[in-house]
Design a protein around this motif. Structure first.
Motif, mmCIF file in Angstrom:
data_model
loop_
_atom_site.group_PDB
_atom_site.id
_atom_site.type_symbol
_atom_site.label_atom_id
_atom_site.label_comp_id
_atom_site.label_asym_id
_atom_site.label_seq_id
_atom_site.Cartn_x
_atom_site.Cartn_y
_atom_site.Cartn_z
ATOM 1 N N ALA A 177 0.818 -1.288 -0.116
ATOM 2 C CA ALA A 177 0.009 0.095 -0.016
ATOM 3 C C ALA A 177 0.824 1.123 0.083
ATOM 4 O O ALA A 177 0.464 2.183 -0.824
ATOM 5 C CB ALA A 177 -1.026 -0.046 1.263
ATOM 6 N N ASP A 178 1.877 1.193 0.773
ATOM 7 C CA ASP A 178 2.988 2.451 0.846
ATOM 8 C C ASP A 178 3.373 2.696 -0.471
ATOM 9 O O ASP A 178 3.664 3.725 -0.994
ATOM 10 C CB ASP A 178 3.966 2.247 1.728
ATOM 11 N N GLU A 179 3.919 1.544 -1.235
ATOM 12 C CA GLU A 179 4.499 1.728 -2.574
ATOM 13 C C GLU A 179 3.752 2.065 -3.769
ATOM 14 O O GLU A 179 3.813 3.059 -4.473
ATOM 15 C CB GLU A 179 5.045 0.175 -2.921
ATOM 16 N N VAL A 180 2.238 1.706 -3.645
ATOM 17 C CA VAL A 180 1.328 2.155 -4.469
ATOM 18 C C VAL A 180 0.877 3.640 -4.225
ATOM 19 O O VAL A 180 0.928 4.621 -5.272
ATOM 20 C CB VAL A 180 0.053 1.356 -4.515
ATOM 21 N N ARG A 181 0.981 4.008 -2.963
ATOM 22 C CA ARG A 181 0.738 5.571 -2.641
ATOM 23 C C ARG A 181 2.096 6.460 -3.317
ATOM 24 O O ARG A 181 1.806 7.618 -3.671
ATOM 25 C CB ARG A 181 0.511 5.789 -1.173
ATOM 26 N N ARG A 182 2.987 5.910 -3.158
ATOM 27 C CA ARG A 182 4.335 6.599 -3.530
ATOM 28 C C ARG A 182 4.314 6.783 -4.863
ATOM 29 O O ARG A 182 4.727 7.907 -5.611
ATOM 30 C CB ARG A 182 5.696 5.840 -2.845
ATOM 31 N N ARG A 183 3.883 5.696 -5.644
ATOM 32 C CA ARG A 183 4.064 5.731 -7.270
ATOM 33 C C ARG A 183 2.832 6.676 -7.882
ATOM 34 O O ARG A 183 2.876 7.155 -8.521
ATOM 35 C CB ARG A 183 3.765 4.225 -7.915
ATOM 36 N N ASP A 184 1.812 6.559 -7.030
ATOM 37 C CA ASP A 184 0.401 7.163 -7.492
ATOM 38 C C ASP A 184 -0.221 7.899 -6.105
ATOM 39 O O ASP A 184 -0.882 7.257 -5.756
ATOM 40 C CB ASP A 184 -0.599 6.109 -8.123
ATOM 41 N N PRO A 185 0.173 9.209 -5.965
ATOM 42 C CA PRO A 185 -0.140 9.795 -4.865
ATOM 43 C C PRO A 185 -1.839 10.157 -4.985
ATOM 44 O O PRO A 185 -2.401 10.754 -4.010
ATOM 45 C CB PRO A 185 0.614 11.059 -4.797
#
Length: 87
Positions: A74-82
């Motif tokens: 989830a953190d990685e997804v948010r980092r890639r697509d804020p």
């Protein structure tokens, strides 16, 4: 019928439906990814149990995630697509 999916544009793929059919389709998709791409190009992250994968689970591309892995994902997804900008 074959379907092409741009993994850079769509890095997450989900399959749903009848459990036996989902396992069959998922094994086929994962097998294609493992054969066509080296581990340096793609990672297969399995959320949940990996028993449906059979021998594919031993491929160097494959990892599985428990609760900590889900939070990291989830953190990685948010980092890639804020998401959309807030005002």
């Amino acid at each position: 019928m074959p379907v092409a999916l741009d993994l850079d544009e769509h890095p997450v793929l989900g399959v749903e439906g009848d459990p036996a059919e989902v396992a069959r389709v998922a094994r086929w998709v994962v097998g294609q990814v493992l054969v066509l791409h080296p581990p340096s190009e793609v990672e297969v992250l399995v959320l949940g149990r990996v028993g449906w994968m059979g021998g594919l689970v031993r491929a160097p591309h494959v990892s599985s995630a428990g609760a900590d892995g889900l939070h990291s994902l989830a953190d990685e997804v948010r980092r890639r697509d804020p998401g959309p900008p807030t005002t």
